[in-house]
Design an enzyme around this catalytic site. Structure first.
Site, short mmCIF file in Angstrom:
data_model
loop_
_atom_site.label_atom_id
_atom_site.label_comp_id
_atom_site.label_asym_id
_atom_site.label_seq_id
_atom_site.Cartn_x
_atom_site.Cartn_y
_atom_site.Cartn_z
N LEU A 33 72.19 71.17 -3.63
CA LEU A 33 73.44 71.39 -4.36
C LEU A 33 73.56 72.81 -4.91
CD1 LEU A 33 73.68 68.01 -6.34
CD2 LEU A 33 74.57 68.57 -4.05
N HIS A 37 79.34 72.37 -4.78
CA HIS A 37 79.22 70.93 -5.06
C HIS A 37 79.50 70.67 -6.55
CE1 HIS A 37 76.16 71.48 -1.72
NE2 HIS A 37 76.92 70.54 -1.20
N GLN A 148 87.52 72.02 -0.02
CA GLN A 148 88.34 72.73 0.97
C GLN A 148 87.47 73.60 1.89
OE1 GLN A 148 91.42 72.44 1.78
NE2 GLN A 148 91.60 74.22 3.12
N LYS A 149 86.23 73.89 1.44
CA LYS A 149 85.29 74.67 2.26
C LYS A 149 85.19 74.07 3.67
CE LYS A 149 81.52 77.05 3.40
NZ LYS A 149 80.84 76.18 4.31
N ASP A 150 85.11 72.74 3.75
CA ASP A 150 85.08 72.06 5.05
C ASP A 150 86.48 71.53 5.32
OD1 ASP A 150 82.03 71.92 5.77
OD2 ASP A 150 82.20 71.55 3.63
N SER A 185 77.41 77.83 0.37
CA SER A 185 77.04 76.82 1.37
C SER A 185 75.54 76.58 1.28
CB SER A 185 77.38 77.34 2.78
OG SER A 185 76.70 76.57 3.76
N SER A 186 75.12 75.34 1.51
CA SER A 186 73.68 75.04 1.52
C SER A 186 72.99 75.83 2.62
CB SER A 186 73.46 73.54 1.74
OG SER A 186 74.19 72.80 0.80
#
Ligand code: AMP
Length: 283
Positions: A33, A37, A148-150, A185-186
């Site tokens: 996370l 997130h 909204q990132k994805d 992003s992870s």
């Protein structure tokens, strides 16, 4: 906050919260996370009485050559972060708990999953829609939070929930970025120092596109070529650069209303995606 690993435990805890009259929020994640997130969790905590964060690296959404094995797993740190943000429960099932038998039943969305990430990641969205359906059925939340990132994932989930009359609301939260513009992003932790610098080309290409649209450019082909040039300057290997309708994700050739610009590239060995919603009145 409690951490549970089985479906029975999560159901019991959610049932108790619902009996007490609570509104249930669900934040589905794959863990590792970060503040992106965190923004989803904060919104759920603000709007709901009981927030469930699911942490599950879902094997069915990874292709055979993708990073399932090396995907970061940081449950202890994730749990501390969730607790700090006010989550009530972490659901961290094993793959066997979620898929005890060979999966013969899949949820699939047509059309909206075929382009963009769907084109190069066959089976990815089938895994996403199936695991989200499982999570929705297990948790029975009133509202689920996505980023909204994805962007394609969010559009697919919205469409699935509408098409299948699923009894929950979907909330899509804005992209959280690092100070220099890189979308959190992870997978950013895979980047070397040099790759991390070059990765700024994603947000730079999108910002350039937005500036050009605001200045009056309407031809997507020209804008896409300019974005590609910015990405190629940093030797990013381009998967796609696209300008689409924000709801249907159909390509838009002449911009006459709000659009979504998206990029997907590989830098070094790391696949990165980013996008920007562009309204004609943005400035
Ligand atoms: P993941 O753990 O990558 O599956 O992401 C879980 C959820 O967090 C998804 O709905 C993502 O879209 C969302 N998310 C990931 N990164 C960001 C970010 N930088 N800003 C906002 N939401 C994000």
């Amino acid at each position: 906050m409690i951490i549970v690993h089985t479906i029975d435990e999560v159901r019991q805890a959610v049932q108790a919260a619902r009996k007490a009259g609570g509104r249930i929020g669900l934040v589905p994640t794959m863990g590792a996370l970060h503040a992106g997130h965190g923004s989803l969790i904060e919104q759920s905590v603000a709007e709901c009485d009981f927030t469930v964060v699911s942490i599950f690296v879902n094997p069915t959404q990874f292709g055979p050559t993708e990073d399932l094995d090396k995907y970061p797993r940081t449950l202890d740190a994730d749990a501390a972060y969730c607790e700090q943000l006010g989550s009530d429960l972490i659901f961290a099932p094993s793959a066997d708990e979620m898929y005890p038998a060979e999966q013969w039943t899949w949820v699939m969305t047509e059309n909206i999953t075929e382009g963009l990430c769907g084109a190069n990641r066959p089976g990815h969205f089938r895994g996403v829609t199936t695991v989200c359906t499982k999570l929705f059925n297990i948790v029975q939340a009133d509202i689920a939070y996505f980023g909204q990132k994805d962007a394609q994932q969010a559009a697919v989930i919205r469409r699935m929930v509408t098409d299948l009359n699923m009894p929950l609301e979907i909330c899509v939260c804005p992209i959280v970025r690092e100070d220099d513009g890189l979308a959190m992003s992870s997978r950013n932790r895979y980047l070397s120092a040099d790759e991390r610098k070059r990765a700024l080309c994603l947000s730079q290409a999108l910002t350039h596109c937005k500036e050009q649209v605001v200045a009056g450019k309407t031809e997507s082909a020209a804008l896409i070529a300019e974005m590609m040039a910015i990405l190629e300057q940093q030797s990013a290997e381009i998967d796609y650069v696209s300008i689409v309708d924000p709801d249907t994700l159909e390509p838009v050739e002449q911009i006459a209303g709000p659009v979504l610009a998206l990029v997907a590239v590989t830098i070094g060995k790391t696949r990165l995606i980013d996008n920007l919603l562009i309204g004609l009145n943005d400035n």
